[in-house]
Structures are given as structure tokens and as C-alpha cells.
Design an enzyme around this catalytic site. Sequence first.
Site, PDB file in Angstrom:
ATOM      1  N   ALA A  37       0.625  -1.114   0.006  1.00  0.00           N
ATOM      2  CA  ALA A  37       0.002   0.261   0.179  1.00  0.00           C
ATOM      3  C   ALA A  37       1.145   0.884  -0.150  1.00  0.00           C
ATOM      4  O   ALA A  37       0.572   2.314  -0.736  1.00  0.00           O
ATOM      5  CB  ALA A  37      -0.962   0.112   1.132  1.00  0.00           C
ATOM      6  N   THR A  67       3.089  -7.699   3.604  1.00  0.00           N
ATOM      7  CA  THR A  67       3.401  -8.261   1.987  1.00  0.00           C
ATOM      8  C   THR A  67       5.055  -8.899   1.507  1.00  0.00           C
ATOM      9  O   THR A  67       4.043  -9.856   0.572  1.00  0.00           O
ATOM     10  CB  THR A  67       3.492  -6.301   1.152  1.00  0.00           C
ATOM     11  N   ALA A  70       3.572 -12.539   2.293  1.00  0.00           N
ATOM     12  CA  ALA A  70       1.962 -13.315   1.482  1.00  0.00           C
ATOM     13  C   ALA A  70       2.335 -14.576   0.366  1.00  0.00           C
ATOM     14  O   ALA A  70       3.294 -14.333  -0.867  1.00  0.00           O
ATOM     15  CB  ALA A  70       1.029 -12.051  -0.178  1.00  0.00           C
ATOM     16  N   GLU A 139      -8.805 -20.647  -4.146  1.00  0.00           N
ATOM     17  CA  GLU A 139      -9.057 -19.980  -2.694  1.00  0.00           C
ATOM     18  C   GLU A 139      -9.394 -20.250  -1.891  1.00  0.00           C
ATOM     19  O   GLU A 139     -10.826 -20.166  -2.383  1.00  0.00           O
ATOM     20  CB  GLU A 139      -7.798 -19.562  -2.242  1.00  0.00           C
ATOM     21  N   HIS A 267      -5.818 -17.584  10.094  1.00  0.00           N
ATOM     22  CA  HIS A 267      -5.522 -18.378   8.261  1.00  0.00           C
ATOM     23  C   HIS A 267      -5.898 -20.345   8.874  1.00  0.00           C
ATOM     24  O   HIS A 267      -6.198 -20.427   9.674  1.00  0.00           O
ATOM     25  CB  HIS A 267      -4.713 -18.298   7.731  1.00  0.00           C
ATOM     26  N   ARG A 314     -12.788 -19.069   4.749  1.00  0.00           N
ATOM     27  CA  ARG A 314     -11.837 -19.385   6.162  1.00  0.00           C
ATOM     28  C   ARG A 314     -12.571 -19.469   7.352  1.00  0.00           C
ATOM     29  O   ARG A 314     -11.981 -19.741   7.806  1.00  0.00           O
ATOM     30  CB  ARG A 314     -10.834 -17.978   5.654  1.00  0.00           C
ATOM     31  N   HIS A 375      -4.274 -13.652  10.860  1.00  0.00           N
ATOM     32  CA  HIS A 375      -3.843 -13.786   9.759  1.00  0.00           C
ATOM     33  C   HIS A 375      -4.119 -12.471   9.654  1.00  0.00           C
ATOM     34  O   HIS A 375      -3.312 -11.827   9.055  1.00  0.00           O
ATOM     35  CB  HIS A 375      -4.665 -14.806   9.010  1.00  0.00           C
ATOM     36  N   ARG A 410     -12.777 -11.417   4.879  1.00  0.00           N
ATOM     37  CA  ARG A 410     -12.596 -11.459   3.696  1.00  0.00           C
ATOM     38  C   ARG A 410     -11.876 -12.313   2.622  1.00  0.00           C
ATOM     39  O   ARG A 410     -11.785 -13.231   2.982  1.00  0.00           O
ATOM     40  CB  ARG A 410     -10.986 -10.516   4.014  1.00  0.00           C
ATOM     41  N   SER A 415      -6.709  -9.228  -0.326  1.00  0.00           N
ATOM     42  CA  SER A 415      -6.183  -7.744   0.248  1.00  0.00           C
ATOM     43  C   SER A 415      -4.987  -6.799  -1.006  1.00  0.00           C
ATOM     44  O   SER A 415      -5.270  -6.172  -0.610  1.00  0.00           O
ATOM     45  CB  SER A 415      -5.782  -8.590   1.866  1.00  0.00           C
ATOM     46  N   LEU A 416      -4.407  -7.677  -1.295  1.00  0.00           N
ATOM     47  CA  LEU A 416      -3.422  -7.129  -2.212  1.00  0.00           C
ATOM     48  C   LEU A 416      -3.975  -6.578  -3.651  1.00  0.00           C
ATOM     49  O   LEU A 416      -3.611  -5.296  -2.911  1.00  0.00           O
ATOM     50  CB  LEU A 416      -2.507  -8.171  -3.263  1.00  0.00           C
TER      51      LEU A 416
HETATM   52  P1  FAD Z   1       2.609  -4.399   5.190  1.00  0.00           P
HETATM   53  O1  FAD Z   1       2.629  -4.883   4.158  1.00  0.00           O
HETATM   54  O2  FAD Z   1       2.327  -4.910   6.395  1.00  0.00           O
HETATM   55  O3  FAD Z   1       3.087  -3.147   5.366  1.00  0.00           O
HETATM   56  C1  FAD Z   1       3.432  -2.357   6.909  1.00  0.00           C
HETATM   57  C2  FAD Z   1       4.667  -1.492   6.855  1.00  0.00           C
HETATM   58  O4  FAD Z   1       3.902  -0.664   7.863  1.00  0.00           O
HETATM   59  C3  FAD Z   1       5.569  -1.572   7.089  1.00  0.00           C
HETATM   60  O5  FAD Z   1       7.086  -1.307   6.376  1.00  0.00           O
HETATM   61  C4  FAD Z   1       6.155  -1.647   8.748  1.00  0.00           C
HETATM   62  O6  FAD Z   1       7.409  -1.544   9.324  1.00  0.00           O
HETATM   63  C5  FAD Z   1       4.868  -0.126   8.494  1.00  0.00           C
HETATM   64  N1  FAD Z   1       4.824  -0.017  10.043  1.00  0.00           N
HETATM   65  C6  FAD Z   1       3.609  -0.316  10.744  1.00  0.00           C
HETATM   66  N2  FAD Z   1       3.757   0.417  11.638  1.00  0.00           N
HETATM   67  C7  FAD Z   1       4.881   1.258  11.903  1.00  0.00           C
HETATM   68  C8  FAD Z   1       5.113   2.637  12.820  1.00  0.00           C
HETATM   69  N3  FAD Z   1       5.145   2.681  13.944  1.00  0.00           N
HETATM   70  N4  FAD Z   1       5.972   2.978  12.300  1.00  0.00           N
HETATM   71  C9  FAD Z   1       6.671   2.997  11.107  1.00  0.00           C
HETATM   72  N5  FAD Z   1       6.425   1.977   9.964  1.00  0.00           N
HETATM   73  C10 FAD Z   1       5.416   1.151  10.349  1.00  0.00           C
HETATM   74  N6  FAD Z   1      -3.123 -10.736   0.749  1.00  0.00           N
HETATM   75  C11 FAD Z   1      -3.759 -11.432  -0.132  1.00  0.00           C
HETATM   76  O7  FAD Z   1      -4.123 -10.818  -0.540  1.00  0.00           O
HETATM   77  N7  FAD Z   1      -2.971 -12.722  -1.443  1.00  0.00           N
HETATM   78  C12 FAD Z   1      -2.396 -13.476  -0.296  1.00  0.00           C
HETATM   79  O8  FAD Z   1      -1.619 -14.179  -0.860  1.00  0.00           O
HETATM   80  C13 FAD Z   1      -1.522 -13.514   0.895  1.00  0.00           C
HETATM   81  N8  FAD Z   1      -1.060 -14.423   1.370  1.00  0.00           N
HETATM   82  C14 FAD Z   1      -1.062 -13.826   3.365  1.00  0.00           C
HETATM   83  C15 FAD Z   1       0.278 -14.961   3.805  1.00  0.00           C
HETATM   84  C16 FAD Z   1       0.942 -14.514   4.408  1.00  0.00           C
HETATM   85  C17 FAD Z   1       1.772 -15.026   5.779  1.00  0.00           C
HETATM   86  C18 FAD Z   1       0.952 -13.064   5.593  1.00  0.00           C
HETATM   87  C19 FAD Z   1       1.220 -12.589   7.021  1.00  0.00           C
HETATM   88  C20 FAD Z   1      -0.565 -12.215   4.915  1.00  0.00           C
HETATM   89  C21 FAD Z   1      -0.918 -12.613   3.765  1.00  0.00           C
HETATM   90  N9  FAD Z   1      -1.982 -12.065   2.907  1.00  0.00           N
HETATM   91  C22 FAD Z   1      -2.400 -12.150   1.587  1.00  0.00           C
HETATM   92  C23 FAD Z   1      -2.280 -10.304   3.219  1.00  0.00           C
HETATM   93  C24 FAD Z   1      -2.031  -9.072   2.609  1.00  0.00           C
HETATM   94  O9  FAD Z   1      -0.433  -9.612   2.963  1.00  0.00           O
HETATM   95  C25 FAD Z   1      -1.412  -8.203   3.531  1.00  0.00           C
HETATM   96  O10 FAD Z   1      -2.248  -7.801   4.282  1.00  0.00           O
HETATM   97  C26 FAD Z   1      -0.706  -6.758   2.637  1.00  0.00           C
HETATM   98  O11 FAD Z   1       0.374  -7.730   2.168  1.00  0.00           O
HETATM   99  C27 FAD Z   1      -1.007  -5.822   3.594  1.00  0.00           C
HETATM  100  O12 FAD Z   1      -0.026  -4.362   3.023  1.00  0.00           O
HETATM  101  P2  FAD Z   1       0.163  -3.221   4.212  1.00  0.00           P
HETATM  102  O13 FAD Z   1       0.800  -2.941   2.896  1.00  0.00           O
HETATM  103  O14 FAD Z   1      -1.357  -2.588   4.405  1.00  0.00           O
HETATM  104  O15 FAD Z   1       1.185  -3.383   4.884  1.00  0.00           O
HETATM  105  C1  SIN Z   2      -2.772 -18.201   1.258  1.00  0.00           C
HETATM  106  O1  SIN Z   2      -2.163 -17.957   0.192  1.00  0.00           O
HETATM  107  O2  SIN Z   2      -3.263 -18.511   2.348  1.00  0.00           O
HETATM  108  C2  SIN Z   2      -3.578 -16.854   1.952  1.00  0.00           C
HETATM  109  C3  SIN Z   2      -3.969 -16.087   0.759  1.00  0.00           C
HETATM  110  C4  SIN Z   2      -4.196 -14.358   1.394  1.00  0.00           C
HETATM  111  O3  SIN Z   2      -4.529 -14.387   3.182  1.00  0.00           O
HETATM  112  O4  SIN Z   2      -5.339 -13.585   0.637  1.00  0.00           O
END
Ligand code: FAD
Ligand code: SIN
Length: 555
Positions: A37, A67, A70, A139, A267, A314, A375, A410, A415-416
Site C-alpha cells: 500500500a 506483503t 503473501a 482458494e 488462517h 476461511r 492472519h 475477507r 487484500s493485495l
Molecule cells: P504491510 O505490508 O504489512 O506493511 C506495513 C508497513 O508499515 C511496514 O513497512 C512496517 O514497518 C510499517 N509500520 C508499521 N507500524 C509502523 C510504525 N509505528 N512506524 C513506522 N512504520 C511502521 N493477501 C492476499 O491478498 N493474498 C495473499 O496471498 C496473502 N497471503 C498472505 C500470507 C501471509 C503469511 C500474510 C501474513 C498475509 C497474507 N496476505 C495475503 C495479506 C496481505 O499480505 C497483507 O494484507 C498486505 O500485504 C498488507 O500490506 P500493507 O501495505 O497494508 O502492510
Molecule cells: C493464502 O495464501 O492462503 C493466503 C491468502 C490470503 O490471505 O489472502
Amino acid sequence: MCPTEIMRLPAISLNIVSNQTLSMLQTDFLVIGSGIAGLTFAIKTARRFPGKQVTILTKTNTDETNTKYAQGGIAVMSGNDDDTFDKHIEDTLVAGDGLCNKDIVELVVKEGPERVQELIEWGANFDKDSSGQYLQGKEGGHSEYRILHYKDITGFEIERALLAELKTIPNITVQNHWFVIDIITQHHLGYLVTKSTADIECYGVYALNLNTGKNEKILARMTVMASGGVGQVYRSTTNPHIATGDGIAMVYRAKGRIENMEFIQFHPTAMYQPNRHQAFLITEAVRGDGGILRNQAGEAFMEKYDARKDLAPRDIVARAIDNEMKKSGTEYVYLDCRAMDREKFLHHFPNIYEYCKSTGIDVFESMIPVAPASHYCCGGIKTNEHGQSSIRYLYACGECASTGLHGANRLASNSLLEALVFAHRCAEDAAQYFSQTAFKPEVPDWDASGTNDPKEMILITQSLKELQSTMSDYVGIVRNDIRLRRAMRRLDLLFEECEQLYRETTLSPQLCELRNLITIGYLIVKSAELRHESRGLHYSTDYPYKSELVQNVVL
Ligand code: FAD
Ligand code: SIN
């Protein structure tokens, strides 16, 4: 990269991060977070305003984000002749169990292909077949094969591509190891700010520069919260250590609107390894390709719970596993991949194969022990269709935001997509209003008077453990009023003790994260207490039905 390297998800080293202190502690656009994001917003905004400064703050290494971990991929309508926007919309609405905002669902699904195409143009790779067509996975809750993926490390590939793109843009600075403590509002200028204050404004943030140990004031004309999820509030989570809900807690403290925090997604299939706090995920795509859940007796149990069996949404699968574990008195069930096509598995899931092998499990010979783990946070900072929060000059996107897409649960891999669509929308809106903004020079510096170095860091670690146990034991997959009341009483005590530490000691990321996680725990329990029904991810044995009144809990 060889598979064992992938397994450990190494740092994405692109030499773009800068550890120097900000030259001037003000920036036109301030982005908190370097996941999908924050990076997407920054790239778009910096390109649009080449003469303006975009600064990204991130609390650890640039690539340490949800991220990066994922696996499954991005759900997007593309290429599959049988798929339609309407089917993706319908699947999202069904998973969301009556609480999605239909307009938001429609716009995310329909704008999704363009946003994913941009990501591809920025260099992100997704798997293709031998004829060059994108391979699509499936999925839980999806009626079609529509999930674009890069093996089982899609997030790693996206983060890599975004960081590489960022490197080409001179007016973006990434400051890693800066911990944002709070957003600055009129409150810091001495005005009374309450929930009903009509125009709370954000002027930037106070942040702890972990390179110097100093708390700094950073002024910004526009601020974007992209701080990710809250997984660390539970004992077992698929989320990395950064997922401590900081942004949501900050906005709540600043009297911004937070909604739907009771909907925490567990999850179903995190690998069961009791000593590992960040649980290794076994992507749902494995079940999409034929993996089968089995209980301790070897029985494929999902057909007892839902006609969609292992590919039910889920919430249903996680509750079914929870029930099977309670019946057998064990802490895990099994995912059986033994009958899956070997070549296909190795091609799609090389990282999972290698990881399991490193723990002594050959997935073609033995079943994988799995258990649900926290998750994803479906609620968060309430935003409108442009990504505006309830606080002026503050946008929110990605996992910390509650856009209306997910409702009560969700849909996998949405979410991506949501992060891409809303980072774009935030960038468009911010560009429109940027000329009407100004810095607020009268903001005071951080006042650290009266604080001393902490004598016992162990107090913080112990409180964190207590918090995670409380949330896991009383506010997990199945809830009831007695458990929620117990949790709230324990949270009250933890809150009091933590506030005292906060007032009296020098700030550290550990203390700030604990404080934020206690707030997140409170928001989850409070929202759960207010929902007198079972819907989506919130299941209460006291209210095992759906209420007629379909509404969000806003705090
Ligand atoms: P993030 O990618 O979590 O980034 C957060 C950022 O904020 C980091 O840089 C961190 O350092 C910063 N930050 C936080 N607090 C502070 C602070 N106080 N000060 C400074 N910086 C801070 N979603 C899908 O759609 N498909 C998938 O296949 C999928 N698989 C997943 C698998 C796993 C194991 C996990 C954990 C999640 C998965 N998700 C998936 C969910 C998805 O990855 C996340 O919802 C998404 O990547 C979140 O992106 P983001 O940019 O919002 O936050
Ligand atoms: C997964 O790969 O099962 C996670 C996908 C997601 O959280 O959207």
C-alpha cells in the site's frame, strides 16, 4: 535464488534505503509503511509531483512487511473465459456475510485488472503456462480460478518489484528504522479534541529515530497511514513482528474512526510448530490444488461442515478445524498432500515443499500438521471511497484501513488487490487537494521531560505474553460474553500498567508496540462485545444466529 533461500525470505537488498536523518524534518507527503500500500502510493505520488518530496517511514528494514510473506496471490478477473466481474463481486459479498459495502466491492473488483496491469508493467512477475497465459489458482470462497501468483512467494515478488520501481524515482526517500509513535493533531497544539470534533486535522507525526534514539517531529502536508495488520496481538500468527496495529492504535488515540475490529481472520492452515511465533503459512492454494484436511483419525472432515468442503470460506474452515481440535483434544489437524500431483506441487509450491522438508516432513509421504493462526484484520481505520480517514489530511490504505470491501470476512487474496486499488485512489485524491494544504510550523517538539531509561524490559515482554495469551484464550475463533468480559478485565490491568511505563520511561519500540497492541486488543474485545450475533468471523455461542440489524461497529 535456490528454494532454501526463498524459504527464509531473505532481505530484498536494493540499496535504496537511507539511514541518514531526514535533512529537514518536513516532507510534502509522508507515508507510514513500506508494504504494497505505502509503496504504491509513494510511486504514484512522486511521479505525479516530481518537484515534491515523498518520504516513507518504516520501523524496521524496508522489506519487512506482511506483503513480503503473501503466498497465494492476487484475486483478479483476468484471462479465464468462465470468470466475470459479477462472479468475483458475488464471491466477495458471500464471504463478507452481509457486511460488505457493495459499491466498494464493485469498484475494487472492476478497477483491479488495471491496477494489477500497472504492477506487471513495474516488473512484477506472475506464473504463466507454456503458451504464455497467466496461470490462475483457486482458494476458499472463489467460484473460479482467478488468483495470479508467483509460485508460493507472490508477496516477495511484489515487494521486490515495487522496491525496484521506487529506486528509479529520485524524489522518494525511504527512512528505515523510524518508529512512528503518534500522528500530530490539534491536540498537540493544546486544543481539546474529542470524537465529535468535526475537523480533526493531521499535521504529521512524532517518530522515534532508532538510529539516534531521538524522538522527532516530522511535519507533512499530507500523511498516509499504510502500517499494515495486527496479527501479533495473538499468540500464534502468520504475520511478521511488525504487525502490531500501530497505525490503527494511533488513529484511535487521535480520535479518528475505527470500525469492524471484531472481524479477525484466522488462517485455517498455519503449520503447527508450537515454538515458532510467526507461524509458517501453508497457502490455501494448496487446498485449491487438491490438499485435503484430515482429523486425528485420518477422516476428511470438511464435508461434515460445508458443501464446499476444503474450499469453503476461511471462517467456516477455521471453525471446523477448531471444533475438530476441541473434540480430539489436540492442537492441530492435518493437511494431506500425499495424493497431489508431484510435478505440479513442486512447480507451484517450491517454498512450502522446501520448508516442510527442512522440518522433516516430505509432503508426498507425510501429512502436514496445521492449526489456525491469526492472519488478517478485516476492520481498521474507517475510510471512504477515496481512502480518506475521518481525520483531515490523513489517508489510510492497505490492511490498516477498513474500506468496506471485506465486511465480516475477507475473501482470500482480495487484500493485495484492495491495497493496490486504494493506494491508487488515495494518490488520486491527495493530488486533487494537495494545493490546499500547508505545513503547520507551530507544532511543538516532542516533550520527553520526566522520563528515565527503563529498569526492567522484562516487564514489557511479560505484559506482551499476557496480552497474547488473553486474546488467544478468550477472544479467538469461538467467543462468548463471559470470555470477553474476562479478557476486558485483564486488558484493563495491562493498560494501566503500560500507561504508567509510558509516562515514566524513555520510549522504546517494544513499549510503544505493547501500548498499541493493548489498544488493538481493547478495540477487538469492545467491538466483539457490541455485536450480539454471529456473523462472518465473529462467532459467539451466546448469539449463534444473525441479527436482523446489519451494521458495522464503529468506535
Ligand atoms: P504491510 O505490508 O504489512 O506493511 C506495513 C508497513 O508499515 C511496514 O513497512 C512496517 O514497518 C510499517 N509500520 C508499521 N507500524 C509502523 C510504525 N509505528 N512506524 C513506522 N512504520 C511502521 N493477501 C492476499 O491478498 N493474498 C495473499 O496471498 C496473502 N497471503 C498472505 C500470507 C501471509 C503469511 C500474510 C501474513 C498475509 C497474507 N496476505 C495475503 C495479506 C496481505 O499480505 C497483507 O494484507 C498486505 O500485504 C498488507 O500490506 P500493507 O501495505 O497494508 O502492510
Ligand atoms: C493464502 O495464501 O492462503 C493466503 C491468502 C490470503 O490471505 O489472502
